[in-house]
Every structure is written in C-alpha cells, then in structure tokens.
Motif scaffolding. Sequence first.
Motif, PDB file in Angstrom:
ATOM      1  N   ARG A   1     -14.049  37.595 -40.600  1.00 17.95           N
ATOM      2  CA  ARG A   1     -13.668  36.588 -41.576  1.00 17.95           C
ATOM      3  C   ARG A   1     -14.714  36.488 -42.668  1.00 17.95           C
ATOM      4  O   ARG A   1     -15.909  36.563 -42.425  1.00 17.95           O
ATOM      5  CB  ARG A   1     -13.528  35.240 -40.851  1.00 17.95           C
TER       6      ARG A   1
ATOM      7  N   GLY B   1     -14.779  33.709 -45.756  1.00 19.38           N
ATOM      8  CA  GLY B   1     -14.034  32.612 -46.361  1.00 19.38           C
ATOM      9  C   GLY B   1     -12.668  32.490 -45.715  1.00 19.38           C
ATOM     10  O   GLY B   1     -12.554  32.469 -44.491  1.00 19.38           O
ATOM     11  N   ASP B   2     -11.614  32.464 -46.531  1.00 19.87           N
ATOM     12  CA  ASP B   2     -10.250  32.344 -46.014  1.00 19.87           C
ATOM     13  C   ASP B   2      -9.619  33.696 -45.709  1.00 19.87           C
ATOM     14  O   ASP B   2      -8.501  33.757 -45.221  1.00 19.87           O
ATOM     15  CB  ASP B   2      -9.357  31.609 -47.037  1.00 19.87           C
ATOM     16  N   GLY B   3     -10.320  34.787 -46.017  1.00 19.97           N
ATOM     17  CA  GLY B   3      -9.743  36.112 -45.833  1.00 19.97           C
ATOM     18  C   GLY B   3     -10.127  36.746 -44.517  1.00 19.97           C
ATOM     19  O   GLY B   3     -11.169  36.449 -43.934  1.00 19.97           O
ATOM     20  N   GLU B   4      -9.252  37.636 -44.036  1.00 17.54           N
ATOM     21  CA  GLU B   4      -9.528  38.403 -42.828  1.00 17.54           C
ATOM     22  C   GLU B   4      -9.525  39.880 -43.199  1.00 17.54           C
ATOM     23  O   GLU B   4      -8.628  40.359 -43.884  1.00 17.54           O
ATOM     24  CB  GLU B   4      -8.491  38.114 -41.746  1.00 17.54           C
TER      25      GLU B   4
ATOM     26  N   GLU C   1      -7.019  39.261 -55.270  1.00 17.70           N
ATOM     27  CA  GLU C   1      -7.934  38.493 -54.433  1.00 17.70           C
ATOM     28  C   GLU C   1      -9.385  38.634 -54.856  1.00 17.70           C
ATOM     29  O   GLU C   1     -10.261  38.031 -54.260  1.00 17.70           O
ATOM     30  CB  GLU C   1      -7.799  38.941 -52.972  1.00 17.70           C
TER      31      GLU C   1
ATOM     32  N   ARG D   1       0.542  37.389 -40.455  1.00 16.43           N
ATOM     33  CA  ARG D   1      -0.907  37.461 -40.651  1.00 16.43           C
ATOM     34  C   ARG D   1      -1.216  38.807 -41.299  1.00 16.43           C
ATOM     35  O   ARG D   1      -0.709  39.836 -40.863  1.00 16.43           O
ATOM     36  CB  ARG D   1      -1.593  37.353 -39.289  1.00 16.43           C
TER      37      ARG D   1
END
Length: 153
Positions: free
Chosen positions: A18, A20-23, A120, A138
């Motif tokens: 991870r 931040g909000d990204g994977e 992004e 996801r």
Amino acid sequence: AARGRGATATERQFVTFRLGDGEYGIPIHEIQEIDRASKMTRIPKSADYVDGVTNLRGEVIPVVNARRRFGLPPQEVDERTRVIILDVAGRKTGLLVDAVREVLSLAAAEVSPPPPAISEGVEPRFIAGIGRVSDGRRMVVLLHTAAVVHAEV
C-alpha cells in the motif's frame, strides 16, 4: 484473492503493498526479503527519491522512497512501514512502502495491459499492468520494478 501456496503455470505471484490509497504489486521472484524500515544514511547528490543507503547484513543497499518516486505526499515512517529488498537484474535495491499487504496469485486473464491514459500520477513507464481481483472489485497496479528503482530504465 490469494490462492494456495504456489501459482499454477498460468498464474503469476505478486507481493502487494500500500501507498496511500493505492495498492501496488511487484513480481514475487524479484523480492529478496521484506524488512522493517531502519536507519538510512543520506548520500549527497543522490536522486531526490532515494532516501539513502541501508546496511543489510554487511551489504550497502540504496533505498528508493516509493512515495517520493511516485510524487505522493510524504508520510512518517511507522510500525507498518516496510522496505522491500529487490534483486532486479543482479542489482539490489530497497523500496520503502507504507505497508505490505499479501502474496497474490493472478491468472493471466486477471491482468490487463496498462490503460493508455493514466491519471493517478504514476508515470506510465512504471506500470506493467493492472491486476483485477475479486471480479474487478479490487485493482492492483502491477509495477515494472526496474523502471521504479533504476533511474536509467
């Protein structure tokens, strides 16, 4: 979701992490080990995304700050922060990430090429593909690791 221990011939395994909000995902075969973030020594005139070097059992390894590399805001190192030690083309490099998530097996059909317009903020050359997990509920950005950790790629 992750299945079993080994990937079948049509599956590839990634370690997901991870930021931040990204994977994001890195091919498991490029990972030597995963460590807690430890003290780093800053190297003058190194690239701005390199936090410095760390000592891994007597071996000096540069550490790339993934947040800085991707232009994300800085975040304090905490108990979840990890350094993923990569061996890409015989060069060992650490990648500082917010948290490591899991080992994920993806079938070839679950991986799409990167879309032409990436909004992004991650440079397109860093992206090898997009993994779709749980029928696309996801998404995992699969990284071209050499481009992320080596400036000249």
